[in-house]
Design a protein around this motif. Structure first.
Motif, PDB file in Angstrom:
ATOM      1  N   VAL A  14       0.994  -1.177  -0.060  1.00  0.00           N
ATOM      2  CA  VAL A  14      -0.050  -0.035   0.196  1.00  0.00           C
ATOM      3  C   VAL A  14       0.925   1.118   0.014  1.00  0.00           C
ATOM      4  CG1 VAL A  14      -1.800   1.295   1.365  1.00  0.00           C
ATOM      5  CG2 VAL A  14      -1.808  -0.973   1.256  1.00  0.00           C
ATOM      6  N   TYR A  23      -4.717   6.440  -1.676  1.00  0.00           N
ATOM      7  CA  TYR A  23      -3.789   5.512  -1.258  1.00  0.00           C
ATOM      8  C   TYR A  23      -4.084   4.295  -2.458  1.00  0.00           C
ATOM      9  CZ  TYR A  23      -3.035   7.395   3.279  1.00  0.00           C
ATOM     10  OH  TYR A  23      -2.846   8.379   4.237  1.00  0.00           O
ATOM     11  N   GLU A  24      -3.080   3.699  -2.960  1.00  0.00           N
ATOM     12  CA  GLU A  24      -3.115   2.318  -3.839  1.00  0.00           C
ATOM     13  C   GLU A  24      -2.602   1.257  -3.103  1.00  0.00           C
ATOM     14  OE1 GLU A  24      -2.483   5.251  -7.959  1.00  0.00           O
ATOM     15  OE2 GLU A  24      -0.781   3.774  -7.315  1.00  0.00           O
ATOM     16  N   ILE A  25      -3.224   0.184  -3.436  1.00  0.00           N
ATOM     17  CA  ILE A  25      -2.636  -1.206  -3.140  1.00  0.00           C
ATOM     18  C   ILE A  25      -2.418  -1.928  -4.365  1.00  0.00           C
ATOM     19  CG2 ILE A  25      -5.156  -2.321  -3.396  1.00  0.00           C
ATOM     20  CD1 ILE A  25      -4.242  -4.072  -0.723  1.00  0.00           C
ATOM     21  N   ARG A  31      -1.567  -2.094  -9.889  1.00  0.00           N
ATOM     22  CA  ARG A  31      -2.411  -1.467  -8.888  1.00  0.00           C
ATOM     23  C   ARG A  31      -3.832  -2.330  -8.903  1.00  0.00           C
ATOM     24  NH1 ARG A  31      -4.942   3.669 -10.635  1.00  0.00           N
ATOM     25  NH2 ARG A  31      -6.886   2.451 -11.154  1.00  0.00           N
ATOM     26  N   LEU A  64      -6.220  -2.417   2.321  1.00  0.00           N
ATOM     27  CA  LEU A  64      -5.937  -1.086   1.924  1.00  0.00           C
ATOM     28  C   LEU A  64      -6.288   0.216   2.917  1.00  0.00           C
ATOM     29  CD1 LEU A  64      -5.207   1.226  -0.352  1.00  0.00           C
ATOM     30  CD2 LEU A  64      -7.640   0.558  -1.262  1.00  0.00           C
ATOM     31  N   ARG A  67      -4.346  -0.185   6.166  1.00  0.00           N
ATOM     32  CA  ARG A  67      -2.954   0.611   6.135  1.00  0.00           C
ATOM     33  C   ARG A  67      -3.143   2.347   6.073  1.00  0.00           C
ATOM     34  NH1 ARG A  67       0.241  -3.890   2.723  1.00  0.00           N
ATOM     35  NH2 ARG A  67       0.001  -5.530   4.352  1.00  0.00           N
ATOM     36  N   ALA A  68      -4.179   2.502   4.976  1.00  0.00           N
ATOM     37  CA  ALA A  68      -4.588   4.221   5.007  1.00  0.00           C
ATOM     38  C   ALA A  68      -4.890   4.734   6.242  1.00  0.00           C
ATOM     39  CB  ALA A  68      -5.582   4.337   3.864  1.00  0.00           C
TER      40      ALA A  68
END
Length: 117
Positions: A14, A23-25, A31, A64, A67-68
Motif C-alpha cells: 500500500v 492510497y493504492e494497493i 494497482r 488497503l 493501512r491507509a
C-alpha cells in the motif's frame, strides 16, 4: 514424482500517492485498488474506495483501508468516512474510533465543492 510449485505472489503493498489524493494497493506491482481522499485542515476525508474486479474476493480493500487509516493516525490527522466502505470498516474496527469524526452536511458540501460536483 516431481512436485511442481507455483511462485507465491508477493504480499500486497500500500502506498500513499499525495499528488493524486489517494492510497493504492499493489499486487505484484500492479494497482489492484484505491481509496481516494481530500484533506481538510487536520482531517482526511475518504470519499471513494474501489478494487479492480480481477482482484475481488481477496480482502484487499480491507488491507488497503486498514493501512491507509494507520497512516492517517501516524500523520497526526483525523478520519472522516464519507466513503461507505470506509464507514463500514470503521464499525468493525473500533481501534480507529478515537480519530474518527462524523460526516456532517458541512463536510459533504465542502467535498462536493472540492470535487466539482
Amino acid at each position: 514424482m516431481t512436485e511442481q510449485t507455483t511462485p507465491a505472489t508477493a504480499a500486497p503493498v500500500v502506498r500513499r500517492v499525495d499528488e493524486r489524493h489517494r492510497y493504492e494497493i499493489l499486487v505484484d506491482g500492479e494497482r489492484a485498488g484505491l481509496t481516494a481522499y481530500r484533506d481538510r485542515e487536520d482531517r482526511r476525508v475518504f470519499f471513494h474506495t474501489e478494487t479492480d474486479e480481477a482482484y475481488a474476493g481477496r480482502g484487499l480493500a480491507s488491507i488497503l483501508v486498514e493501512r491507509a487509516l494507520t497512516d492517517v493516525r501516524a500523520s497526526g490527522m483525523r478520519i472522516v468516512p464519507v466513503c461507505p466502505y470506509v464507514a463500514k470498516f470503521l464499525k468493525k474496527h473500533q481501534e480507529f474510533a478515537d480519530i474518527t469524526d462524523p460526516v456532517t452536511p458541512e463536510v459533504l458540501a465542502w467535498l462536493d465543492a472540492r470535487l466539482g460536483r
